[in-house]
Design an enzyme around this catalytic site. Structure first.
Site, PDB file in Angstrom:
ATOM      1  N   TYR A 119     -34.180 -30.201 -14.018  1.00 38.21           N
ATOM      2  CA  TYR A 119     -34.163 -29.130 -15.028  1.00 38.21           C
ATOM      3  C   TYR A 119     -33.383 -29.518 -16.280  1.00 38.21           C
ATOM      4  O   TYR A 119     -33.420 -28.812 -17.278  1.00 38.21           O
ATOM      5  CB  TYR A 119     -33.565 -27.830 -14.460  1.00 38.21           C
ATOM      6  CG  TYR A 119     -34.274 -27.264 -13.254  1.00 38.21           C
ATOM      7  CD1 TYR A 119     -35.513 -27.737 -12.837  1.00 38.21           C
ATOM      8  CD2 TYR A 119     -33.693 -26.225 -12.519  1.00 38.21           C
ATOM      9  CE1 TYR A 119     -36.143 -27.221 -11.720  1.00 38.21           C
ATOM     10  CE2 TYR A 119     -34.317 -25.705 -11.400  1.00 38.21           C
ATOM     11  CZ  TYR A 119     -35.540 -26.205 -11.004  1.00 38.21           C
ATOM     12  OH  TYR A 119     -36.147 -25.682  -9.900  1.00 38.21           O
TER      13      TYR A 119
ATOM     14  N   HIS B 256     -35.757 -32.050  -3.557  1.00 40.79           N
ATOM     15  CA  HIS B 256     -36.574 -31.157  -4.397  1.00 40.79           C
ATOM     16  C   HIS B 256     -38.032 -31.090  -3.928  1.00 40.79           C
ATOM     17  O   HIS B 256     -38.618 -30.012  -3.820  1.00 40.79           O
ATOM     18  CB  HIS B 256     -36.507 -31.627  -5.850  1.00 40.79           C
ATOM     19  CG  HIS B 256     -36.834 -30.568  -6.846  1.00 40.79           C
ATOM     20  ND1 HIS B 256     -36.298 -30.532  -8.102  1.00 40.79           N
ATOM     21  CD2 HIS B 256     -37.658 -29.494  -6.779  1.00 40.79           C
ATOM     22  CE1 HIS B 256     -36.768 -29.485  -8.760  1.00 40.79           C
ATOM     23  NE2 HIS B 256     -37.603 -28.841  -7.975  1.00 40.79           N
TER      24      HIS B 256
HETATM   25  N1  LIG Z   1     -37.934 -25.932  -5.681  1.00 37.15           N
HETATM   26  C1  LIG Z   1     -38.916 -25.950  -6.546  1.00 37.15           C
HETATM   27  O1  LIG Z   1     -39.804 -26.821  -6.528  1.00 37.15           O
HETATM   28  C2  LIG Z   1     -38.967 -24.881  -7.586  1.00 37.15           C
HETATM   29  C3  LIG Z   1     -40.158 -24.670  -8.314  1.00 37.15           C
HETATM   30  C4  LIG Z   1     -40.164 -23.648  -9.245  1.00 37.15           C
HETATM   31  C5  LIG Z   1     -39.040 -22.871  -9.460  1.00 37.15           C
HETATM   32  N2  LIG Z   1     -37.877 -23.114  -8.763  1.00 37.15           N
HETATM   33  C6  LIG Z   1     -36.632 -22.310  -8.979  1.00 37.15           C
HETATM   34  O2  LIG Z   1     -36.954 -20.948  -8.825  1.00 37.15           O
HETATM   35  C7  LIG Z   1     -36.607 -20.246 -10.009  1.00 37.15           C
HETATM   36  C8  LIG Z   1     -37.528 -19.068 -10.224  1.00 37.15           C
HETATM   37  O3  LIG Z   1     -38.876 -19.474 -10.274  1.00 37.15           O
HETATM   38  P1  LIG Z   1     -39.718 -19.524 -11.652  1.00 37.15           P
HETATM   39  O4  LIG Z   1     -38.806 -19.735 -12.776  1.00 37.15           O
HETATM   40  O5  LIG Z   1     -40.804 -20.486 -11.410  1.00 37.15           O
HETATM   41  O6  LIG Z   1     -40.441 -18.099 -11.708  1.00 37.15           O
HETATM   42  P2  LIG Z   1     -40.003 -16.558 -11.649  1.00 37.15           P
HETATM   43  O7  LIG Z   1     -38.548 -16.396 -11.493  1.00 37.15           O
HETATM   44  O8  LIG Z   1     -40.925 -15.903 -10.681  1.00 37.15           O
HETATM   45  O9  LIG Z   1     -40.483 -16.062 -13.075  1.00 37.15           O
HETATM   46  C9  LIG Z   1     -39.809 -16.311 -14.267  1.00 37.15           C
HETATM   47  C10 LIG Z   1     -40.645 -15.689 -15.383  1.00 37.15           C
HETATM   48  O10 LIG Z   1     -40.793 -14.290 -15.122  1.00 37.15           O
HETATM   49  C11 LIG Z   1     -40.255 -13.515 -16.182  1.00 37.15           C
HETATM   50  N3  LIG Z   1     -39.449 -12.445 -15.578  1.00 37.15           N
HETATM   51  C12 LIG Z   1     -38.278 -12.557 -14.921  1.00 37.15           C
HETATM   52  N4  LIG Z   1     -37.844 -11.343 -14.524  1.00 37.15           N
HETATM   53  C13 LIG Z   1     -38.763 -10.448 -14.945  1.00 37.15           C
HETATM   54  C14 LIG Z   1     -38.864  -9.050 -14.858  1.00 37.15           C
HETATM   55  N5  LIG Z   1     -37.928  -8.314 -14.254  1.00 37.15           N
HETATM   56  N6  LIG Z   1     -39.961  -8.448 -15.390  1.00 37.15           N
HETATM   57  C15 LIG Z   1     -40.928  -9.186 -16.012  1.00 37.15           C
HETATM   58  N7  LIG Z   1     -40.878 -10.520 -16.140  1.00 37.15           N
HETATM   59  C16 LIG Z   1     -39.798 -11.156 -15.607  1.00 37.15           C
HETATM   60  C17 LIG Z   1     -39.409 -14.456 -17.014  1.00 37.15           C
HETATM   61  O11 LIG Z   1     -39.556 -14.141 -18.378  1.00 37.15           O
HETATM   62  P3  LIG Z   1     -38.280 -13.794 -19.305  1.00 37.15           P
HETATM   63  O12 LIG Z   1     -37.488 -15.054 -19.417  1.00 37.15           O
HETATM   64  O13 LIG Z   1     -38.943 -13.374 -20.585  1.00 37.15           O
HETATM   65  O14 LIG Z   1     -37.545 -12.689 -18.621  1.00 37.15           O
HETATM   66  C18 LIG Z   1     -40.035 -15.823 -16.741  1.00 37.15           C
HETATM   67  O15 LIG Z   1     -41.081 -16.077 -17.638  1.00 37.15           O
HETATM   68  C19 LIG Z   1     -36.688 -21.327 -11.091  1.00 37.15           C
HETATM   69  O16 LIG Z   1     -36.077 -20.928 -12.291  1.00 37.15           O
HETATM   70  C20 LIG Z   1     -36.052 -22.466 -10.386  1.00 37.15           C
HETATM   71  O17 LIG Z   1     -34.639 -22.307 -10.361  1.00 37.15           O
HETATM   72  C21 LIG Z   1     -37.845 -24.089  -7.818  1.00 37.15           C
END
Ligand SMILES: NC(=O)c1ccc[n+]([C@@H]2O[C@H](COP(=O)([O-])OP(=O)(O)OC[C@H]3O[C@@H](n4cnc5c(N)ncnc54)[C@H](OP(=O)(O)O)[C@@H]3O)[C@@H](O)[C@H]2O)c1
Length: 271
Positions: free
Chosen positions: A47, A104
């Site tokens: 990241y 990861h």
């Molecule tokens: N281990 C892995 O391979 C892996 C893969 C992917 C992700 N991850 C981890 O998991 C975390 C979360 O997953 P993600 O970032 O993929 O997706 P997520 O948390 O499901 O979604 C984030 C998105 O949703 C929006 N959002 C957040 N809260 C909201 C709400 N209450 N209402 C409406 N929209 C909302 C955010 O926009 P705004 O910023 O505009 O609020 C952002 O665009 C990552 O940040 C990372 O730390 C790990």
């Protein structure tokens, strides 16, 4: 804050995801999340924000209460590379210790036993308090639990109402591993979904909160990411309502066979 306990290690059930958060904003959001009550922050070598996450954690004044997860990138799973990269992660974070160190993504080019040996060494030498994996399949979880010298306490996987992960969740439970859900609001896709919006309305909650509550209520930890301070509060306010059995069932019905958001097709092609 509710916690999930796996093999003696406690994971706060709501954490902050930080993928794509950068620079001052990342440090500020991390610090603010901890001030609100978050006790679990998720980052990764990939990241490119470990420095800012560490800064936010230190500035919060609550370092001792917070679990910081980072992840070793899949091109660095050979023991020598892994050990060097973990030391570099800790130097970037500028924390006393990593709390939870994950692989990861699996990398078929490096024997798992070698990687897990190096992960265990990092724990034994005090670089991390616990180890885990991410994006591991049922078959790989079986192998991990056979060959790891140290307990492997979680599998972080894509998990939200639009994706059926029953098999891998069952395997985690069988191995007493915690499940940590990434993309738990389906990268924003929960908002606007007719079923989640309707159920949310009945509880005075948003569709995103229903998506998160659906997971938390099954004992799955969630790490939603947001770049907006006001949504930090929204994504944390999950403990003043309960979904009925009927509502849980209806949300389960949203899962699709091709419900994945994060692309897996690139993962075995490591050079
Ligand atoms: N281990 C892995 O391979 C892996 C893969 C992917 C992700 N991850 C981890 O998991 C975390 C979360 O997953 P993600 O970032 O993929 O997706 P997520 O948390 O499901 O979604 C984030 C998105 O949703 C929006 N959002 C957040 N809260 C909201 C709400 N209450 N209402 C409406 N929209 C909302 C955010 O926009 P705004 O910023 O505009 O609020 C952002 O665009 C990552 O940040 C990372 O730390 C790990």
């Amino acid at each position: 804050m509710q916690v999930i306990e796996a093999k003696g290690f406690k994971i706060p059930i709501v954490g902050l995801g930080t993928w794509a958060l950068r620079g001052r904003d990342c440090a500020r959001l991390t610090e603010q999340a901890i001030r609100i009550g978050y006790r679990h922050i998720d980052t990764a070598q990939m990241y490119d924000n470990e420095r800012e996450v560490g800064e936010g954690v230190r500035n919060s004044g609550k370092r001792a209460d917070v679990i910081v997860t980072t992840k070793v990138q899949p091109t660095l799973l050979a023991p020598h590379d892994l050990e060097r990269s973990v030391k570099e992660s800790l130097a970037r974070l500028r924390l006393d210790v990593i709390d939870l160190l994950l692989i990861h993504w699996p990398n078929p080019r490096v024997p798992l036993s070698e990687t897990l040996g190096a992960m265990a060494k990092m724990k034994q030498e005090g670089y991390t308090r616990a180890i885990g994996v991410s994006n591991f399949t049922v078959a790989l979880l079986d192998e991990v639990n056979k060959v790891s010298p140290e307990p492997v306490i979680c599998n972080q996987i894509e998990c939200h109402p639009f994706l059926n992960q029953d098999k891998v969740i069952a395997a985690c439970r069988q191995h007493q591993m915690a499940v940590v859900a990434y993309s738990p609001v389906a990268r924003g896709g929960a908002k606007g979904d007719e079923v989640l919006e309707r159920i949310g309305l009945a509880h005075g909650k948003t569709a995103a909160q229903v998506s998160l509550r659906f997971l938390v209520q099954q004992g799955i930890a969630v790490i939603p990411r947001t770049s907006k301070i006001e949504r930090l509060e929204e994504n944390f306010a999950l403990f003043d309502f309960t979904l009925s059995d009927g509502e849980m069932q209806e949300i389960r019905g949203l899962s699709r066979q091709h419900g994945r958001i994060v692309d897996w097709t690139w993962s075995p092609n490591w050079d």
